[in-house]
Enzyme design. Structure first.
Site, short mmCIF file in Angstrom:
data_model
loop_
_atom_site.label_atom_id
_atom_site.label_comp_id
_atom_site.label_asym_id
_atom_site.label_seq_id
_atom_site.Cartn_x
_atom_site.Cartn_y
_atom_site.Cartn_z
N LYS A 280 -0.22 -42.61 -4.11
CA LYS A 280 0.21 -43.29 -2.88
C LYS A 280 -0.48 -44.65 -2.75
CE LYS A 280 -0.55 -39.50 -0.15
NZ LYS A 280 -0.41 -38.56 0.99
N TYR B 218 -6.21 -35.51 2.40
CA TYR B 218 -6.56 -34.12 2.74
C TYR B 218 -7.88 -33.72 2.08
CZ TYR B 218 -1.76 -34.31 4.20
OH TYR B 218 -0.60 -34.70 4.83
N HIS C 296 4.55 -43.76 12.83
CA HIS C 296 4.54 -42.90 11.64
C HIS C 296 6.00 -42.84 11.18
CE1 HIS C 296 0.67 -40.47 12.64
NE2 HIS C 296 0.61 -41.67 13.18
N ARG D 71 5.38 -37.92 3.88
CA ARG D 71 6.52 -37.12 3.44
C ARG D 71 7.09 -36.35 4.62
NH1 ARG D 71 5.79 -31.62 0.19
NH2 ARG D 71 5.14 -31.04 2.30
N SER E 100 -9.08 -45.94 15.75
CA SER E 100 -7.65 -45.92 16.00
C SER E 100 -7.30 -44.61 16.70
CB SER E 100 -6.87 -46.08 14.69
OG SER E 100 -7.32 -45.16 13.73
N ALA F 188 5.57 -38.77 -0.44
CA ALA F 188 5.22 -39.98 0.31
C ALA F 188 5.04 -41.19 -0.60
CB ALA F 188 3.95 -39.73 1.13
N HIS G 181 -10.30 -42.02 13.34
CA HIS G 181 -8.93 -42.00 13.87
C HIS G 181 -8.83 -40.74 14.75
CE1 HIS G 181 -4.51 -42.52 13.83
NE2 HIS G 181 -4.43 -41.21 13.68
N ALA H 237 9.32 -33.92 12.44
CA ALA H 237 9.83 -33.47 11.14
C ALA H 237 11.32 -33.76 11.03
CB ALA H 237 9.57 -31.98 10.98
N GLU I 133 -4.12 -41.74 17.90
CA GLU I 133 -2.78 -41.22 17.58
C GLU I 133 -2.20 -40.48 18.79
OE1 GLU I 133 -2.29 -39.44 13.69
OE2 GLU I 133 -1.09 -37.83 14.59
N THR J 266 3.47 -40.45 16.31
CA THR J 266 3.98 -39.55 15.28
C THR J 266 5.51 -39.56 15.23
OG1 THR J 266 3.96 -37.67 16.76
CG2 THR J 266 1.97 -38.02 15.42
N ASP K 251 6.54 -32.54 7.03
CA ASP K 251 6.48 -31.11 6.70
C ASP K 251 7.84 -30.61 6.29
OD1 ASP K 251 3.79 -30.47 6.90
OD2 ASP K 251 3.91 -30.56 9.09
N PHE L 271 -2.73 -24.84 15.03
CA PHE L 271 -2.59 -26.09 14.26
C PHE L 271 -3.22 -25.92 12.88
CE2 PHE L 271 -2.71 -29.59 17.78
CZ PHE L 271 -1.36 -29.40 17.99
P1 FAD Z 1 2.64 -36.15 0.08
O1 FAD Z 1 1.55 -37.12 -0.15
O2 FAD Z 1 3.97 -36.44 -0.52
O3 FAD Z 1 2.11 -34.74 -0.47
C1 FAD Z 1 2.77 -33.54 -0.11
C2 FAD Z 1 2.44 -32.44 -1.12
O4 FAD Z 1 3.11 -32.73 -2.37
C3 FAD Z 1 0.97 -32.29 -1.48
O5 FAD Z 1 0.72 -30.92 -1.66
C4 FAD Z 1 0.83 -33.05 -2.78
O6 FAD Z 1 -0.23 -32.54 -3.58
C5 FAD Z 1 2.18 -32.80 -3.43
N1 FAD Z 1 2.66 -33.89 -4.29
C6 FAD Z 1 2.61 -35.21 -4.02
N2 FAD Z 1 3.20 -35.92 -5.02
C7 FAD Z 1 3.64 -34.99 -5.93
C8 FAD Z 1 4.34 -35.08 -7.18
N3 FAD Z 1 4.70 -36.27 -7.69
N4 FAD Z 1 4.64 -33.93 -7.84
C9 FAD Z 1 4.28 -32.72 -7.33
N5 FAD Z 1 3.61 -32.59 -6.15
C10 FAD Z 1 3.31 -33.71 -5.46
N6 FAD Z 1 4.00 -35.04 9.76
C11 FAD Z 1 5.11 -35.42 10.44
O7 FAD Z 1 6.17 -34.77 10.31
N7 FAD Z 1 5.09 -36.49 11.29
C12 FAD Z 1 3.98 -37.25 11.46
O8 FAD Z 1 4.00 -38.21 12.23
C13 FAD Z 1 2.79 -36.89 10.74
N8 FAD Z 1 1.65 -37.63 10.85
C14 FAD Z 1 0.57 -37.30 10.07
C15 FAD Z 1 -0.58 -38.13 10.13
C16 FAD Z 1 -1.68 -37.83 9.36
C17 FAD Z 1 -2.88 -38.74 9.42
C18 FAD Z 1 -1.70 -36.66 8.54
C19 FAD Z 1 -2.91 -36.31 7.72
C20 FAD Z 1 -0.58 -35.85 8.47
C21 FAD Z 1 0.56 -36.17 9.23
N9 FAD Z 1 1.73 -35.39 9.18
C22 FAD Z 1 2.85 -35.75 9.89
C23 FAD Z 1 1.77 -34.17 8.35
C24 FAD Z 1 2.35 -34.45 6.96
O9 FAD Z 1 3.68 -34.88 7.07
C25 FAD Z 1 2.27 -33.14 6.18
O10 FAD Z 1 0.94 -32.82 5.90
C26 FAD Z 1 3.16 -33.08 4.93
O11 FAD Z 1 3.21 -31.72 4.53
C27 FAD Z 1 2.64 -33.91 3.77
O12 FAD Z 1 2.83 -35.24 3.96
P2 FAD Z 1 2.16 -36.33 2.96
O13 FAD Z 1 2.64 -37.64 3.37
O14 FAD Z 1 0.72 -36.10 2.85
O15 FAD Z 1 2.89 -35.86 1.59
#
Ligand code: FAD
Length: 308
Positions: A177, A157, A89, A119, A28, A135, A278, A64, A30, A61, A121, A228
């Site tokens: 998730k 991660y 996304h 979620r 895939s 997320a 990916h 934010a 991106e 993508t 950033d 990055f």
């Molecule tokens: P989550 O899974 O919610 O985790 C975020 C943090 O919160 C982690 O540290 C986790 O340990 C912690 N956490 C989770 N659940 C809980 C809970 N219940 N209580 C306490 N802590 C918790 N960003 C963008 O803005 N746009 C994009 O299009 C984008 N695409 C991406 C694609 C990929 C494949 C990847 C790997 C990342 C992408 N990102 C994107 C970056 C991503 O948004 C960031 O890494 C963000 O900081 C975390 O998103 P997440 O969905 O992993 O969050």
């Protein structure tokens, strides 16, 4: 578009249980949304060049706090018109339930079937997190309002999310998730294959059987990669960093070395049974195509293209 001969079987959409080695690897790609119609048209041409990989999906993508909301929607619809499995996304931080509902309705109306749920950033300073803090809550909401319509990807991660309270917590939250309804995951990029396998093993020990596809970042420029990596917590191993630093402004050597190490990483991941790759294309065809050509996945010459 150049003529290409494809070697692998057509990709399958991975389902729960097809973790490693049970199915043909899935590829895939991106992209990020261009800012203009001209950029969209150019990116569609680049995506056509990359179709020789027969990607299972091409994702776009989401900036934010919804900053590219319209751009992501426009690009996804342009890709859909072009016959691709366009995969938006969607990040939830700062959004209300109504806003997310609206976007999901839009994708349902256009028969988009694949999503990457994130979620996003956190912005700096004080901010309103909106209706969803993590997320997993977004995944649960998408399932609540659209049932099984979407194949949902989430982020993983292997080197631990930079804001995680601990590696163990991060793993548990990743599992949430999947438990909330995600079908598969894409990892943050990494250059240390052991981190990926250790993460996959730890997930399996928790009973996670969803495929976890390695995210692959081709190396275009060392300064860009360093920036990055600092932001997203991906480690550049010392030996790679030192070699890249040694090349200084010699971009050709950086790219040549980058191609060698990333191709080697991909080869080792596929050999050991990774469910696919990916590619973070950064809206360029050249490096992804060259890596895949070296892996024997396509036979094609280079055709340098870029959209910024
Ligand atoms: P989550 O899974 O919610 O985790 C975020 C943090 O919160 C982690 O540290 C986790 O340990 C912690 N956490 C989770 N659940 C809980 C809970 N219940 N209580 C306490 N802590 C918790 N960003 C963008 O803005 N746009 C994009 O299009 C984008 N695409 C991406 C694609 C990929 C494949 C990847 C790997 C990342 C992408 N990102 C994107 C970056 C991503 O948004 C960031 O890494 C963000 O900081 C975390 O998103 P997440 O969905 O992993 O969050």
């Amino acid at each position: 578009m150049q003529q290409s001969n494809l070697i692998p079987a057509p990709p399958l959409s991975l389902k729960e249980g097809e973790c490693c080695g049970n199915a043909a690897p899935v590829f895939s790609l991106e992209f990020f949304p261009p800012k203009t119609q001209e950029g969209i048209d150019k990116l569609i041409r680049i995506q056509r060049e990359l179709q020789c990989l027969r990607p299972a999906f091409c994702s776009v993508t989401f900036g934010a706090c919804g900053s590219t909301r319209e751009g992501t929607l426009d690009m996804v619809l342009a890709m859909k018109r072009d016959g691709q499995n366009a995969t938006p996304h969607l990040s939830c931080i700062g959004a209300s339930k109504a806003q997310i509902h609206d976007i999901i309705d839009h994708y349902l109306a256009h028969d988009i079937q694949h999503l990457v749920a994130l979620r996003g950033d956190l912005p700096s300073g004080t901010f309103d997190t909106g209706a969803f803090r993590y997320a997993a809550e977004l995944v649960a909401f998408i399932r609540e309002i659209s049932g099984d319509h979407f194949h949902i990807e989430v982020a993983a991660y292997p080197e631990v999310h930079p804001q995680a309270t601990s590696a163990e917590d991060d793993l548990r939250y990743f599992k949430r998730k999947i438990d909330a309804g995600a079908d598969s995951a894409i990892t943050q990029y990494f250059y240390n294959a052991e981190a990926y396998w250790s993460f996959v093993d730890a997930c399996a020990a928790l009973g996670v059987t969803a495929p976890i596809v390695p995210g692959i970042m081709p190396i275009m420029s060392f300064s860009r990669l360093s920036r990055f990596s600092e932001m997203c917590g991906a480690e550049i191993p010392r030996w790679i960093r030192r070699r890249m630093e040694g090349y200084g402004d010699d971009l050709a050597s950086v790219r040549a070395f980058g191609l060698d190490i990333v191709t080697d990483l991909c080869a080792r991941l596929l050999e050991r049974g990774a469910p696919g790759l990916h590619f973070y294309t950064l809206n360029q065809a050249e490096l992804t195509l060259e890596i895949c050509r070296r892996l024997g996945l396509v036979t094609t010459g280079l055709n340098v293209s870029e959209v910024s």
